[in-house]
Design a protein around this motif. Structure first.
Motif, PDB file in Angstrom:
ATOM      1  N   VAL A  70       0.984  -1.184  -0.007  1.00  0.00           N
ATOM      2  CA  VAL A  70       0.179   0.051   0.098  1.00  0.00           C
ATOM      3  C   VAL A  70       0.821   1.198  -0.240  1.00  0.00           C
ATOM      4  CG1 VAL A  70      -1.574   1.460   1.368  1.00  0.00           C
ATOM      5  CG2 VAL A  70      -1.895  -1.076   1.123  1.00  0.00           C
ATOM      6  N   LEU A  71       0.666   1.940  -0.795  1.00  0.00           N
ATOM      7  CA  LEU A  71       1.184   3.569  -0.827  1.00  0.00           C
ATOM      8  C   LEU A  71       0.432   4.525  -0.573  1.00  0.00           C
ATOM      9  CD1 LEU A  71       3.592   5.276  -1.466  1.00  0.00           C
ATOM     10  CD2 LEU A  71       2.728   5.328  -3.906  1.00  0.00           C
ATOM     11  N   GLN A  72       0.672   5.259   0.501  1.00  0.00           N
ATOM     12  CA  GLN A  72      -0.219   6.391   1.055  1.00  0.00           C
ATOM     13  C   GLN A  72       0.398   7.694   0.281  1.00  0.00           C
ATOM     14  OE1 GLN A  72      -3.282   6.582   2.842  1.00  0.00           O
ATOM     15  NE2 GLN A  72      -3.200   8.479   2.317  1.00  0.00           N
ATOM     16  N   ILE A  73      -0.351   8.412  -0.371  1.00  0.00           N
ATOM     17  CA  ILE A  73       0.010   9.557  -1.019  1.00  0.00           C
ATOM     18  C   ILE A  73      -0.814  10.866  -0.942  1.00  0.00           C
ATOM     19  CG2 ILE A  73      -0.873   8.927  -3.044  1.00  0.00           C
ATOM     20  CD1 ILE A  73       1.366  10.370  -4.601  1.00  0.00           C
ATOM     21  N   ASP A  74      -0.616  11.906  -0.506  1.00  0.00           N
ATOM     22  CA  ASP A  74      -1.285  13.107  -0.571  1.00  0.00           C
ATOM     23  C   ASP A  74      -1.905  13.377  -1.861  1.00  0.00           C
ATOM     24  OD1 ASP A  74      -2.234  15.964  -0.405  1.00  0.00           O
ATOM     25  OD2 ASP A  74      -1.279  16.107   1.377  1.00  0.00           O
ATOM     26  N   SER A  75      -3.076  13.753  -1.866  1.00  0.00           N
ATOM     27  CA  SER A  75      -3.834  13.859  -3.112  1.00  0.00           C
ATOM     28  C   SER A  75      -3.414  15.111  -3.785  1.00  0.00           C
ATOM     29  CB  SER A  75      -5.474  13.845  -2.659  1.00  0.00           C
ATOM     30  OG  SER A  75      -5.545  14.910  -2.009  1.00  0.00           O
ATOM     31  N   GLY A  76      -3.024  15.979  -3.386  1.00  0.00           N
ATOM     32  CA  GLY A  76      -2.418  17.285  -3.707  1.00  0.00           C
ATOM     33  C   GLY A  76      -0.878  16.954  -4.399  1.00  0.00           C
ATOM     34  N   VAL A 101      -1.348  -1.059  -4.162  1.00  0.00           N
ATOM     35  CA  VAL A 101      -2.636  -0.454  -3.912  1.00  0.00           C
ATOM     36  C   VAL A 101      -2.297   1.123  -3.457  1.00  0.00           C
ATOM     37  CG1 VAL A 101      -4.732  -0.165  -2.483  1.00  0.00           C
ATOM     38  CG2 VAL A 101      -3.921  -2.408  -3.220  1.00  0.00           C
ATOM     39  N   VAL A 102      -2.887   2.296  -4.031  1.00  0.00           N
ATOM     40  CA  VAL A 102      -2.837   3.521  -3.768  1.00  0.00           C
ATOM     41  C   VAL A 102      -3.523   4.137  -2.983  1.00  0.00           C
ATOM     42  CG1 VAL A 102      -1.898   5.643  -4.763  1.00  0.00           C
ATOM     43  CG2 VAL A 102      -0.890   3.538  -5.789  1.00  0.00           C
ATOM     44  N   ARG A 103      -3.465   4.776  -2.019  1.00  0.00           N
ATOM     45  CA  ARG A 103      -4.346   5.477  -1.187  1.00  0.00           C
ATOM     46  C   ARG A 103      -4.283   6.834  -1.210  1.00  0.00           C
ATOM     47  NH1 ARG A 103      -5.256   5.083   3.875  1.00  0.00           N
ATOM     48  NH2 ARG A 103      -7.605   5.374   3.825  1.00  0.00           N
ATOM     49  N   HIS A 104      -5.091   7.672  -1.735  1.00  0.00           N
ATOM     50  CA  HIS A 104      -5.185   9.283  -1.898  1.00  0.00           C
ATOM     51  C   HIS A 104      -5.507  10.111  -0.617  1.00  0.00           C
ATOM     52  CE1 HIS A 104      -3.246   9.452  -5.863  1.00  0.00           C
ATOM     53  NE2 HIS A 104      -3.813   8.291  -6.232  1.00  0.00           N
ATOM     54  N   GLY A 105      -5.148  10.901   0.068  1.00  0.00           N
ATOM     55  CA  GLY A 105      -5.689  11.767   0.810  1.00  0.00           C
ATOM     56  C   GLY A 105      -4.655  11.545   2.346  1.00  0.00           C
ATOM     57  N   PRO A 106      -5.354  12.294   3.250  1.00  0.00           N
ATOM     58  CA  PRO A 106      -4.633  12.130   4.523  1.00  0.00           C
ATOM     59  C   PRO A 106      -4.374  10.646   5.178  1.00  0.00           C
ATOM     60  CG  PRO A 106      -6.307  13.966   4.529  1.00  0.00           C
ATOM     61  CD  PRO A 106      -6.695  13.015   3.314  1.00  0.00           C
ATOM     62  N   ALA A 107      -3.289  10.500   5.832  1.00  0.00           N
ATOM     63  CA  ALA A 107      -2.939   9.265   6.202  1.00  0.00           C
ATOM     64  C   ALA A 107      -3.134   9.265   7.820  1.00  0.00           C
ATOM     65  CB  ALA A 107      -1.657   8.742   6.028  1.00  0.00           C
ATOM     66  N   GLY A 108      -4.459   9.208   8.387  1.00  0.00           N
ATOM     67  CA  GLY A 108      -4.560   9.227   9.711  1.00  0.00           C
ATOM     68  C   GLY A 108      -4.358   7.730  10.499  1.00  0.00           C
ATOM     69  N   GLU A 109      -4.059   7.700  11.703  1.00  0.00           N
ATOM     70  CA  GLU A 109      -3.894   6.390  12.146  1.00  0.00           C
ATOM     71  C   GLU A 109      -5.041   5.511  11.921  1.00  0.00           C
ATOM     72  OE1 GLU A 109      -2.437   6.911  16.340  1.00  0.00           O
ATOM     73  OE2 GLU A 109      -0.745   8.230  15.790  1.00  0.00           O
ATOM     74  N   GLU A 110      -6.254   5.865  12.365  1.00  0.00           N
ATOM     75  CA  GLU A 110      -7.352   5.065  12.185  1.00  0.00           C
ATOM     76  C   GLU A 110      -7.720   4.660  10.869  1.00  0.00           C
ATOM     77  OE1 GLU A 110     -10.720   2.983  13.113  1.00  0.00           O
ATOM     78  OE2 GLU A 110      -9.234   3.964  14.408  1.00  0.00           O
ATOM     79  N   LEU A 125       3.912   2.065   2.453  1.00  0.00           N
ATOM     80  CA  LEU A 125       4.670   3.315   2.244  1.00  0.00           C
ATOM     81  C   LEU A 125       3.931   4.570   2.386  1.00  0.00           C
ATOM     82  CD1 LEU A 125       6.557   1.962  -0.652  1.00  0.00           C
ATOM     83  CD2 LEU A 125       7.166   1.574   1.734  1.00  0.00           C
ATOM     84  N   ILE A 126       4.690   5.638   2.894  1.00  0.00           N
ATOM     85  CA  ILE A 126       4.008   7.026   2.900  1.00  0.00           C
ATOM     86  C   ILE A 126       4.877   7.810   1.758  1.00  0.00           C
ATOM     87  CG2 ILE A 126       3.662   9.047   4.108  1.00  0.00           C
ATOM     88  CD1 ILE A 126       2.289   6.882   5.329  1.00  0.00           C
ATOM     89  N   PHE A 127       4.305   8.099   0.734  1.00  0.00           N
ATOM     90  CA  PHE A 127       4.897   8.682  -0.365  1.00  0.00           C
ATOM     91  C   PHE A 127       5.764  10.144  -0.082  1.00  0.00           C
ATOM     92  CE2 PHE A 127       5.431  11.980  -3.951  1.00  0.00           C
ATOM     93  CZ  PHE A 127       6.190  11.312  -4.606  1.00  0.00           C
ATOM     94  N   GLY A 128       7.005  10.073  -0.299  1.00  0.00           N
ATOM     95  CA  GLY A 128       7.528  11.313  -0.118  1.00  0.00           C
ATOM     96  C   GLY A 128       8.487  11.414   1.294  1.00  0.00           C
ATOM     97  N   GLU A 129       8.168  10.434   2.152  1.00  0.00           N
ATOM     98  CA  GLU A 129       8.776  10.662   3.413  1.00  0.00           C
ATOM     99  C   GLU A 129      10.108  10.571   3.432  1.00  0.00           C
ATOM    100  OE1 GLU A 129       7.101   9.086   7.762  1.00  0.00           O
ATOM    101  OE2 GLU A 129       7.712   7.523   6.221  1.00  0.00           O
ATOM    102  N   PRO A 130      10.835   9.361   2.697  1.00  0.00           N
ATOM    103  CA  PRO A 130      12.384   9.507   2.737  1.00  0.00           C
ATOM    104  C   PRO A 130      12.671  10.853   2.037  1.00  0.00           C
ATOM    105  CG  PRO A 130      11.341   7.459   2.079  1.00  0.00           C
ATOM    106  CD  PRO A 130      10.127   8.481   2.159  1.00  0.00           C
ATOM    107  N   TYR A 131      12.098  11.081   0.885  1.00  0.00           N
ATOM    108  CA  TYR A 131      12.622  12.262   0.201  1.00  0.00           C
ATOM    109  C   TYR A 131      12.713  13.734   0.984  1.00  0.00           C
ATOM    110  CZ  TYR A 131      13.195  15.607  -3.709  1.00  0.00           C
ATOM    111  OH  TYR A 131      13.589  16.587  -4.608  1.00  0.00           O
TER     112      TYR A 131
END
Length: 308
Positions: A70-76, A101-110, A125-131
């Motif tokens: 799963v990749l979590q990515i900010d929709s912006g 699987v790509v999830r767009h939007g805020p990555a809250g704990e819940e 994965l949280i997109f852009g975190e390492p960058y």
């Protein structure tokens, strides 16, 4: 079977004269199923003759944790960095029979907990975190690639075009902006430039214009704006247009990450193009526990247009 069409489970069943359930039992080596060796051999021969490969999505959903990432990515986030990273990550995972699987939007704990409970992915994965944190593919101190090098390229291009007093424009004061500011200030220092001036360019349009007007009044010596991304750069260009400031003669503007919208603006936005396909491939291989060897990263480059 039609020429060029991918063989399906139904095709294998028809070619071997058995049901699709039997084909599935053979391919998955399902226990407690009585299947003769002759039937098993016929199914496997049909698989080989037809070049059948199990559908990656179905296999991932069956196996859960071993096949889904799963990749979590900010929709912006929409630039060459994100698009190329996604392409590399997806291609590498697909080559090793995994599903992205790509999830767009805020990555809250819940929200993250629900994803983990629902599909039990191999990794999230949280997109852009390492960058954003400055970590690059091979070495945190790598001068050829990663955020420090990309920001340095942006600042250096302004310096090469005669600008010494430069503003760093960000959307808001956030931790990623703080990291970006640090990289930019280091680059400016190495180039012998004075410290960059901080400039926040907010939404909506009127607020952005007011912020640029106040900044220019307080910093008349600044002749160029290095933007956090193309979105901020376009906000700055709009504000400068509203204020009647000539770009680039009175104030140059350079974007970052080439969303391609900048090419449609007048004047067309000069920006930094980042290709992160190899980053995505490296991330996939790290998740899968494979040798990190992958295609080398393509260096970032400036796309010269009309605003510098």
């Amino acid at each position: 079977m039609e020429h060029g069409r991918r063989a399906t489970l139904k095709d294998v069943a028809a070619a071997s004269g058995v049901s699709r359930a039997t084909v599935s039992f053979v391919l998955n080596d399902t226990p407690n199923q009585t299947i003769s060796e002759a039937t098993r051999a016929r199914v496997l021969q049909a698989v080989q003759d037809l070049g059948y490969k199990p559908h990656g999505i179905a296999k991932a959903l069956r196996e859960g944790t071993s096949r889904i990432v799963v990749l979590q990515i900010d929709s912006g986030l929409d630039g060459n960095h994100s698009r190329s990273y996604l392409r590399g990550l997806d291609q590498e995972l697909t080559e090793h029979d995994h599903l992205l699987v790509v999830r767009h939007g805020p990555a809250g704990e819940e929200s993250a907990r629900r994803v983990l409970n629902a599909i039990n992915p191999r990794a999230v994965l949280i997109f852009g975190e390492p960058y954003r944190n400055g970590r690059v593919v091979e070495d945190e101190g790598d001068a050829r690639d990663g955020p420090a090098a990309h920001v340095a390229l942006q600042i250096a291009y302004l310096a090469e075009n005669g600008h010494r007093e430069i503003a760093l424009a960000v959307p808001e004061a956030t931790p990623p902006s703080a990291a970006r500011r640090w990289f930019a200030q280091v680059a400016a220092g190495e180039l012998g430039l004075p410290p960059l001036r901080d400039l926040v360019v907010p939404r909506p349009r009127d607020a952005g214009t007011a912020a640029i007007a106040a900044f220019r009044a307080a910093n008349p010596s600044v002749t160029a704006i290095a933007a956090h991304d193309d979105d901020v750069a376009l906000r700055a260009l709009t504000a400068l247009h509203d204020l009647g400031v000539d770009v680039p003669d009175e104030c140059a503007v350079i974007g970052f990450d080439d969303t391609e919208y900048g090419a449609l603006f007048t004047p067309a936005l000069t920006t930094v193009h980042i290709d992160a396909e190899a980053h995505g491939r490296h991330a996939a291989r790290a998740i899968l526990g494979l040798n990190p060897a992958a295609p080398g990263t393509a260096p970032a480059r400036v796309i010269p247009r009309q605003t510098v």
